[in-house]
Design a protein around this motif. Structure first.
Motif, PDB file in Angstrom:
ATOM      1  N   ILE A 212       0.832  -1.204   0.000  1.00  0.00           N
ATOM      2  CA  ILE A 212       0.000   0.000   0.000  1.00  0.00           C
ATOM      3  C   ILE A 212       0.868   1.255   0.000  1.00  0.00           C
ATOM      4  O   ILE A 212       0.477   2.295  -0.539  1.00  0.00           O
ATOM      5  CB  ILE A 212      -0.979  -0.021   1.190  1.00  0.00           C
ATOM      6  CG1 ILE A 212      -1.915  -1.232   1.069  1.00  0.00           C
ATOM      7  CG2 ILE A 212      -1.806   1.250   1.243  1.00  0.00           C
ATOM      8  CD1 ILE A 212      -2.903  -1.376   2.216  1.00  0.00           C
ATOM      9  N   THR A 213       2.051   1.177   0.590  1.00  0.00           N
ATOM     10  CA  THR A 213       3.012   2.278   0.480  1.00  0.00           C
ATOM     11  C   THR A 213       3.724   2.166  -0.880  1.00  0.00           C
ATOM     12  O   THR A 213       3.576   1.165  -1.580  1.00  0.00           O
ATOM     13  CB  THR A 213       4.057   2.200   1.607  1.00  0.00           C
ATOM     14  OG1 THR A 213       4.877   1.041   1.405  1.00  0.00           O
ATOM     15  CG2 THR A 213       3.393   2.137   2.973  1.00  0.00           C
ATOM     16  N   PRO A 214       4.520   3.155  -1.256  1.00  0.00           N
ATOM     17  CA  PRO A 214       5.255   3.072  -2.534  1.00  0.00           C
ATOM     18  C   PRO A 214       6.427   2.093  -2.519  1.00  0.00           C
ATOM     19  O   PRO A 214       7.126   1.966  -3.535  1.00  0.00           O
ATOM     20  CB  PRO A 214       5.769   4.515  -2.734  1.00  0.00           C
ATOM     21  CG  PRO A 214       4.976   5.369  -1.818  1.00  0.00           C
ATOM     22  CD  PRO A 214       4.630   4.498  -0.652  1.00  0.00           C
ATOM     23  N   ALA A 215       6.661   1.403  -1.417  1.00  0.00           N
ATOM     24  CA  ALA A 215       7.867   0.570  -1.284  1.00  0.00           C
ATOM     25  C   ALA A 215       7.978  -0.458  -2.394  1.00  0.00           C
ATOM     26  O   ALA A 215       9.040  -0.601  -3.024  1.00  0.00           O
ATOM     27  CB  ALA A 215       7.863  -0.110   0.085  1.00  0.00           C
ATOM     28  N   SER A 216       6.912  -1.208  -2.646  1.00  0.00           N
ATOM     29  CA  SER A 216       6.984  -2.249  -3.677  1.00  0.00           C
ATOM     30  C   SER A 216       7.164  -1.635  -5.062  1.00  0.00           C
ATOM     31  O   SER A 216       7.840  -2.212  -5.925  1.00  0.00           O
ATOM     32  CB  SER A 216       5.735  -3.126  -3.639  1.00  0.00           C
ATOM     33  OG  SER A 216       4.566  -2.376  -3.946  1.00  0.00           O
ATOM     34  N   ASP A 217       6.575  -0.458  -5.291  1.00  0.00           N
ATOM     35  CA  ASP A 217       6.742   0.205  -6.588  1.00  0.00           C
ATOM     36  C   ASP A 217       8.202   0.576  -6.829  1.00  0.00           C
ATOM     37  O   ASP A 217       8.701   0.475  -7.960  1.00  0.00           O
ATOM     38  CB  ASP A 217       5.884   1.472  -6.653  1.00  0.00           C
ATOM     39  CG  ASP A 217       4.405   1.159  -6.778  1.00  0.00           C
ATOM     40  OD1 ASP A 217       4.062   0.040  -7.217  1.00  0.00           O
ATOM     41  OD2 ASP A 217       3.587   2.031  -6.430  1.00  0.00           O
ATOM     42  N   TYR A 218       8.896   1.013  -5.769  1.00  0.00           N
ATOM     43  CA  TYR A 218      10.313   1.346  -5.912  1.00  0.00           C
ATOM     44  C   TYR A 218      11.110   0.121  -6.367  1.00  0.00           C
ATOM     45  O   TYR A 218      11.973   0.218  -7.253  1.00  0.00           O
ATOM     46  CB  TYR A 218      10.883   1.867  -4.592  1.00  0.00           C
ATOM     47  CG  TYR A 218      10.364   3.228  -4.188  1.00  0.00           C
ATOM     48  CD1 TYR A 218      10.094   4.208  -5.135  1.00  0.00           C
ATOM     49  CD2 TYR A 218      10.156   3.543  -2.846  1.00  0.00           C
ATOM     50  CE1 TYR A 218       9.622   5.462  -4.762  1.00  0.00           C
ATOM     51  CE2 TYR A 218       9.675   4.801  -2.465  1.00  0.00           C
ATOM     52  CZ  TYR A 218       9.406   5.741  -3.428  1.00  0.00           C
ATOM     53  OH  TYR A 218       8.929   6.978  -3.051  1.00  0.00           O
ATOM     54  N   LEU A 219      10.806  -1.032  -5.763  1.00  0.00           N
ATOM     55  CA  LEU A 219      11.526  -2.248  -6.144  1.00  0.00           C
ATOM     56  C   LEU A 219      11.174  -2.669  -7.561  1.00  0.00           C
ATOM     57  O   LEU A 219      12.062  -3.024  -8.349  1.00  0.00           O
ATOM     58  CB  LEU A 219      11.195  -3.373  -5.156  1.00  0.00           C
ATOM     59  CG  LEU A 219      11.837  -4.738  -5.464  1.00  0.00           C
ATOM     60  CD1 LEU A 219      13.358  -4.623  -5.502  1.00  0.00           C
ATOM     61  CD2 LEU A 219      11.416  -5.777  -4.430  1.00  0.00           C
ATOM     62  N   VAL A 220       9.876  -2.644  -7.897  1.00  0.00           N
ATOM     63  CA  VAL A 220       9.454  -3.025  -9.251  1.00  0.00           C
ATOM     64  C   VAL A 220      10.106  -2.109 -10.283  1.00  0.00           C
ATOM     65  O   VAL A 220      10.622  -2.581 -11.310  1.00  0.00           O
ATOM     66  CB  VAL A 220       7.915  -2.982  -9.372  1.00  0.00           C
ATOM     67  CG1 VAL A 220       7.487  -3.101 -10.840  1.00  0.00           C
ATOM     68  CG2 VAL A 220       7.283  -4.094  -8.552  1.00  0.00           C
TER      69      VAL A 220
END
Length: 235
Positions: A212-220
């Motif tokens: 829900i935070t941008p954390a996974s988007d940064y990794l992707v």
């Protein structure tokens, strides 16, 4: 991050922690243990009277059957892959790698939880074992079954389907969770609460902060940019 997202994270964390402590705090796990015991013996007693159930559990808990779960998840992923452009497929690859990394990291972090217990087939004396009854080396026992790591991996897949794909894909993924996690409970390799309390509470807390935070988007996005292969972004 918006207020609504933060609120969603806090609510999911509260639900996960409430679920876990409702099992962890009561003496001998309270009513959860009664439910666990009843579910285990309901299936275990029928292993000697219902041959269809016996062989179904032997097959669905054979190690090679885990490959069927991978095929089911892979086919769902393939339905999106086939519709994508080469650049879109590269992004799907990045999401898949991020999903794998997330699953490995969360699985290792959950080992820090101070809970350990054997599966019901090792906890209760004089019970039926599918391996002994059929001769098939099925996974019907575990020295430490909490949390249900198999169920947790499937739940993480479902979470990624909801975050990066569609609600329809999410509901299909939930069906995959039920189909492939339930046999472990039915055979006695896991307590019911190993999955419904252990796996689910960890996923509610861990995946909420990650997806829900941008954390996974940064990794992707980092994987999309730096993974080897064609169609890397030019800037």
């Amino acid at each position: 991050m918006t207020f609504n997202r933060l609120l969603a994270i806090l609510l999911l964390n509260a639900a996960g922690l409430a679920l876990f402590f409702s099992w962890y705090l009561p003496a001998n796990h309270g009513l959860w243990f009664v439910l666990d015991k009843n579910i285990f013996y309901w299936f275990n007693d029928r292993l000697v009277t219902n041959k269809a159930l016996l062989w179904l559990l032997a097959v669905t808990n054979f190690r090679a059957f885990d490959g069927v779960a991978l095929l089911a998840m892979g086919y769902l992923y393939l339905t999106f892959w086939r519709r994508e452009t080469p650049e879109g497929r590269r992004r799907l690859l990045a999401i898949g790698v991020a999903m794998l990394i997330s699953a490995v990291v969360l699985n290792q972090l959950c080992r820090l939880i101070p809970v350990s217990h054997p599966s019901p087939t090792r906890f209760f004396p004089n019970v039926n074992h599918v391996t002994q009854l059929t001769g098939i080396p099925a996974k019907d026992a575990s020295t430490n079954s909490f949390p249900g790591d198999h169920g947790m991996m499937l739940m993480i897949f479902a979470c990624f389907m909801l975050r990066y794909f569609t609600r329809r894909a999410f509901f299909i993924a939930v069906a995959i969770v039920l189909v492939f996690a339930t046999p472990r409970i039915m055979i006695g390799a896991h307590w019911f609460t190993d999955v419904v309390v252990g796996s689910l509470s960890i996923v509610l807390v861990g995946m909420s902060w990650w997806l829900i935070t941008p954390a996974s988007d940064y990794l992707v996005n980092a994987l999309y940019r730096y993974l080897p292969g064609k169609y890397k972004p030019v800037n």
